[in-house]
Scaffold this active site. Structure first.
Site, PDB file in Angstrom:
ATOM      1  N   ARG A   7     -10.867   5.113  -0.432  1.00  0.00           N
ATOM      2  CA  ARG A   7      -9.725   5.812   0.162  1.00  0.00           C
ATOM      3  C   ARG A   7     -10.349   6.650   1.281  1.00  0.00           C
ATOM      4  O   ARG A   7     -11.406   7.240   1.100  1.00  0.00           O
ATOM      5  CB  ARG A   7      -9.043   6.727  -0.841  1.00  0.00           C
ATOM      6  CG  ARG A   7      -8.866   6.055  -2.195  1.00  0.00           C
ATOM      7  CD  ARG A   7      -7.426   5.777  -2.557  1.00  0.00           C
ATOM      8  NE  ARG A   7      -7.369   5.153  -3.876  1.00  0.00           N
ATOM      9  CZ  ARG A   7      -6.538   4.188  -4.215  1.00  0.00           C
ATOM     10  NH1 ARG A   7      -5.678   3.707  -3.348  1.00  0.00           N
ATOM     11  NH2 ARG A   7      -6.529   3.694  -5.424  1.00  0.00           N
ATOM     12  N   THR A  48      -2.867  -6.089  -4.352  1.00  0.00           N
ATOM     13  CA  THR A  48      -2.627  -4.939  -5.237  1.00  0.00           C
ATOM     14  C   THR A  48      -2.025  -5.457  -6.535  1.00  0.00           C
ATOM     15  O   THR A  48      -1.145  -6.317  -6.502  1.00  0.00           O
ATOM     16  CB  THR A  48      -1.673  -3.901  -4.591  1.00  0.00           C
ATOM     17  OG1 THR A  48      -1.087  -3.117  -5.630  1.00  0.00           O
ATOM     18  CG2 THR A  48      -0.553  -4.531  -3.805  1.00  0.00           C
ATOM     19  N   GLY A  79      -6.717   0.305  -3.762  1.00  0.00           N
ATOM     20  CA  GLY A  79      -7.062  -0.141  -5.121  1.00  0.00           C
ATOM     21  C   GLY A  79      -7.578  -1.569  -5.104  1.00  0.00           C
ATOM     22  O   GLY A  79      -7.022  -2.405  -4.400  1.00  0.00           O
ATOM     23  N   GLY A 108       7.165 -11.286 -25.220  1.00  0.00           N
ATOM     24  CA  GLY A 108       8.156 -11.201 -26.290  1.00  0.00           C
ATOM     25  C   GLY A 108       8.416  -9.785 -26.761  1.00  0.00           C
ATOM     26  O   GLY A 108       8.613  -9.558 -27.951  1.00  0.00           O
ATOM     27  N   ASP A 135       3.836  -4.267  -5.394  1.00  0.00           N
ATOM     28  CA  ASP A 135       4.801  -3.324  -4.821  1.00  0.00           C
ATOM     29  C   ASP A 135       4.901  -3.413  -3.296  1.00  0.00           C
ATOM     30  O   ASP A 135       5.166  -2.429  -2.629  1.00  0.00           O
ATOM     31  CB  ASP A 135       4.468  -1.886  -5.263  1.00  0.00           C
ATOM     32  CG  ASP A 135       3.059  -1.470  -4.857  1.00  0.00           C
ATOM     33  OD1 ASP A 135       2.308  -2.315  -4.338  1.00  0.00           O
ATOM     34  OD2 ASP A 135       2.713  -0.298  -5.054  1.00  0.00           O
ATOM     35  N   ASP A 168      -0.001  -0.991   0.223  1.00  0.00           N
ATOM     36  CA  ASP A 168       0.891  -0.310   1.161  1.00  0.00           C
ATOM     37  C   ASP A 168       0.156   0.647   2.121  1.00  0.00           C
ATOM     38  O   ASP A 168       0.362   0.621   3.332  1.00  0.00           O
ATOM     39  CB  ASP A 168       1.921   0.449   0.307  1.00  0.00           C
ATOM     40  CG  ASP A 168       2.867   1.266   1.124  1.00  0.00           C
ATOM     41  OD1 ASP A 168       3.880   0.716   1.553  1.00  0.00           O
ATOM     42  OD2 ASP A 168       2.595   2.466   1.328  1.00  0.00           O
ATOM     43  N   ARG A 185       3.626   2.630 -11.272  1.00  0.00           N
ATOM     44  CA  ARG A 185       4.186   3.975 -11.140  1.00  0.00           C
ATOM     45  C   ARG A 185       5.634   3.925 -10.623  1.00  0.00           C
ATOM     46  O   ARG A 185       6.517   4.544 -11.156  1.00  0.00           O
ATOM     47  CB  ARG A 185       3.327   4.782 -10.175  1.00  0.00           C
ATOM     48  CG  ARG A 185       3.194   6.215 -10.538  1.00  0.00           C
ATOM     49  CD  ARG A 185       2.114   6.869  -9.726  1.00  0.00           C
ATOM     50  NE  ARG A 185       0.795   6.658 -10.294  1.00  0.00           N
ATOM     51  CZ  ARG A 185       0.332   7.308 -11.352  1.00  0.00           C
ATOM     52  NH1 ARG A 185       1.077   8.202 -11.965  1.00  0.00           N
ATOM     53  NH2 ARG A 185      -0.877   7.064 -11.802  1.00  0.00           N
ATOM     54  N   ASP A 196      -0.023  -4.045  -8.468  1.00  0.00           N
ATOM     55  CA  ASP A 196       1.320  -3.533  -8.764  1.00  0.00           C
ATOM     56  C   ASP A 196       2.465  -4.405  -8.245  1.00  0.00           C
ATOM     57  O   ASP A 196       3.611  -4.194  -8.621  1.00  0.00           O
ATOM     58  CB  ASP A 196       1.498  -2.121  -8.171  1.00  0.00           C
ATOM     59  CG  ASP A 196       0.680  -1.094  -8.923  1.00  0.00           C
ATOM     60  OD1 ASP A 196       0.363  -1.352 -10.096  1.00  0.00           O
ATOM     61  OD2 ASP A 196       0.352  -0.041  -8.344  1.00  0.00           O
ATOM     62  N   MET A 203       0.446  -0.418 -16.108  1.00  0.00           N
ATOM     63  CA  MET A 203       0.485   0.228 -14.788  1.00  0.00           C
ATOM     64  C   MET A 203       1.811  -0.080 -14.076  1.00  0.00           C
ATOM     65  O   MET A 203       2.505  -1.021 -14.436  1.00  0.00           O
ATOM     66  CB  MET A 203      -0.693  -0.233 -13.952  1.00  0.00           C
ATOM     67  CG  MET A 203      -1.974   0.489 -14.333  1.00  0.00           C
ATOM     68  SD  MET A 203      -3.328   0.022 -13.262  1.00  0.00           S
ATOM     69  CE  MET A 203      -4.525   1.268 -13.733  1.00  0.00           C
TER      70      MET A 203
HETATM   71  P1  ADP Z   1      -3.417   0.948  -1.076  1.00  0.00           P
HETATM   72  O1  ADP Z   1      -3.789   0.236   0.176  1.00  0.00           O
HETATM   73  O2  ADP Z   1      -3.884   0.236  -2.311  1.00  0.00           O
HETATM   74  O3  ADP Z   1      -1.957   1.339  -1.097  1.00  0.00           O
HETATM   75  P2  ADP Z   1      -4.075   3.717  -0.396  1.00  0.00           P
HETATM   76  O4  ADP Z   1      -2.650   4.167  -0.389  1.00  0.00           O
HETATM   77  O5  ADP Z   1      -5.082   4.609  -0.984  1.00  0.00           O
HETATM   78  O6  ADP Z   1      -4.246   2.311  -1.126  1.00  0.00           O
HETATM   79  O7  ADP Z   1      -4.479   3.430   1.104  1.00  0.00           O
HETATM   80  C1  ADP Z   1      -5.758   2.977   1.440  1.00  0.00           C
HETATM   81  C2  ADP Z   1      -6.230   3.645   2.713  1.00  0.00           C
HETATM   82  O8  ADP Z   1      -5.359   3.303   3.781  1.00  0.00           O
HETATM   83  C3  ADP Z   1      -6.215   5.156   2.702  1.00  0.00           C
HETATM   84  O9  ADP Z   1      -7.340   5.698   2.067  1.00  0.00           O
HETATM   85  C4  ADP Z   1      -6.224   5.463   4.183  1.00  0.00           C
HETATM   86  O10 ADP Z   1      -7.508   5.305   4.728  1.00  0.00           O
HETATM   87  C5  ADP Z   1      -5.329   4.367   4.736  1.00  0.00           C
HETATM   88  N1  ADP Z   1      -3.954   4.866   4.887  1.00  0.00           N
HETATM   89  C6  ADP Z   1      -3.043   5.093   3.915  1.00  0.00           C
HETATM   90  N2  ADP Z   1      -1.908   5.603   4.423  1.00  0.00           N
HETATM   91  C7  ADP Z   1      -2.106   5.729   5.752  1.00  0.00           C
HETATM   92  C8  ADP Z   1      -1.314   6.216   6.840  1.00  0.00           C
HETATM   93  N3  ADP Z   1      -0.061   6.673   6.654  1.00  0.00           N
HETATM   94  N4  ADP Z   1      -1.877   6.192   8.057  1.00  0.00           N
HETATM   95  C9  ADP Z   1      -3.121   5.722   8.263  1.00  0.00           C
HETATM   96  N5  ADP Z   1      -3.910   5.263   7.290  1.00  0.00           N
HETATM   97  C10 ADP Z   1      -3.420   5.254   6.047  1.00  0.00           C
END
Ligand code: ADP
Length: 332
Positions: A72, A125, A11, A185, A129, A103, A171, A127, A169
């Site tokens: 992604r 990000t 994101g 507030g 998170d 993450d 989740r 979030d 936002m």
């Molecule tokens: P964010 O980085 O914002 O959490 P995503 O969860 O969509 O967004 O992750 C971004 C990209 O990171 C994914 O499209 C994928 O290419 C890669 N990615 C996510 N999880 C894994 C994983 N477990 N192993 C390898 N690559 C990953």
């Protein structure tokens, strides 16, 4: 190290551009070649690399989104996908990677570093998170965007004697709701980390009405109410129980955009600078973060092990400030 590459993934978040600018300019100062990778891990696998210079990042510090675009990429989750990425990097003699994202981006980066390629990760990000760091790039701007929206919604709600239920936002992580509820507030916040009682919320609204307060604000984090349409559902329940008109607004993607706040630009600059210095000094796996206002790094694998600790203190401050203070000496 003579050259590195930078990408943004997952994101997008306001402040990523400030961070790209810092990465590029710090690397150039260290006499490294620096490549921008378009569209995150997709561009990494496809070899979509452009050499950057000082002027490639001129006038981007104030802009939201990411000039490198993001994506992604399912293929990067496979060994074959990551092997393709390594071949692309080798073809350009790139010796290190800076990955800005959330993450998922960190998980991908961790696996790449374990295949022997130096990577430094920067948390970006809205979030907030990624629990190993106090703040991620984009969170502060998102909270400010929510506050701007709340100001507008509250003006019209006050004119009509209305309850406003605003969905933000978050989740799994209620930080945007907690911070914007405190700063805005709100009468109540509904977040995934805490249970809520709709009857208590309605009691507060009715007490406020008795005291002459016309508008009430309830913030709902998107993941906090079971099923779809969280804010709408809460607004309907409030209307049923109190008989006061309640309107819901879902802020959605507006929270991702906008010119980054001073705080997020500052984080982008500091994290970018620090990540390049870290990878340049020979650290092969680093996640850059900030704790108690100090920038630090730790191995990506370790950063991913942290579990979110909910900020009970901040939540208690919120509860204290929203309680009806009716001790025996209270005047109203
Ligand atoms: P964010 O980085 O914002 O959490 P995503 O969860 O969509 O967004 O992750 C971004 C990209 O990171 C994914 O499209 C994928 O290419 C890669 N990615 C996510 N999880 C894994 C994983 N477990 N192993 C390898 N690559 C990953």
């Amino acid at each position: 190290m003579n050259s590195l590459a930078v990408l943004t993934s997952g994101g997008d978040a306001p402040g990523m551009n400030a961070c790209i600018r810092a990465v590029v300019r710090t690397a150039l100062t260290l006499s490294m070649k620096v490549y921008g990778i378009d569209r995150g891990y997709t561009g990494l696998i496809e070899g979509d690399f452009t050499e950057m210079d000082r002027s490639s990042v001129s006038d981007i510090i104030r802009r939201g989104g990411t000039i490198l675009h993001t994506s992604r990429c399912e293929e990067f989750k496979t060994v074959e996908g990551r092997e393709k990425a390594l071949k692309r990097l080798a073809a350009y003699n790139i010796e290190g990677l800076i990955a800005i994202g959330g993450d998922g981006t960190f998980r991908g980066a961790d696996l790449l570093s374990k295949m022997g390629f130096p990577v430094s990760c920067i948390p970006g990000t809205i979030d907030n998170d990624l629990p190993y760091t106090d703040y991620t790039i984009g969170f502060d701007t998102a909270v400010n965007t929510v506050l701007e929206a709340i100001n507008k919604i509250a003006d019209t709600a006050g004119s009509h004697e209305r309850v406003s239920v605003v969905e933000v936002m978050g989740r799994k992580c209620g930080d945007i709701a907690l911070f914007s509820g405190l700063d805005g507030g709100a009468e109540a916040i509904i977040i995934p980390e805490k249970s809520y009682d709709i009857n208590n919320i309605c009691k507060t609204i009715l007490e406020n009405k008795k005291k002459g307060r016309l508008n009430n604000l309830i913030i709902v984090a998107e993941g906090a109410v079971e099923g779809d349409g969280g804010a709408k559902k809460i607004a309907e329940q409030i209307e049923d129980i109190t008989g006061i008109e309640a309107r819901s607004t879902t802020l959605g993607y507006t929270q991702r955009g906008g010119s980054p706040s001073g705080k997020d630009r500052g984080l982008g600059c500091k994290f970018g600078y620090y990540a390049v210095q870290t990878i340049y000094s020979g650290v092969t796996s680093s996640a850059v973060g900030i704790k108690n206002n100090k920038v630090f790094h730790m191995p990506i694998e370790d950063a991913l092990k942290y579990e979110k600790v909910f900020d009970e203190e901040l939540y208690n401050i919120f509860l204290t400030l929203t309680k009806n203070q009716e001790g025996k000496n209270a005047k109203n």
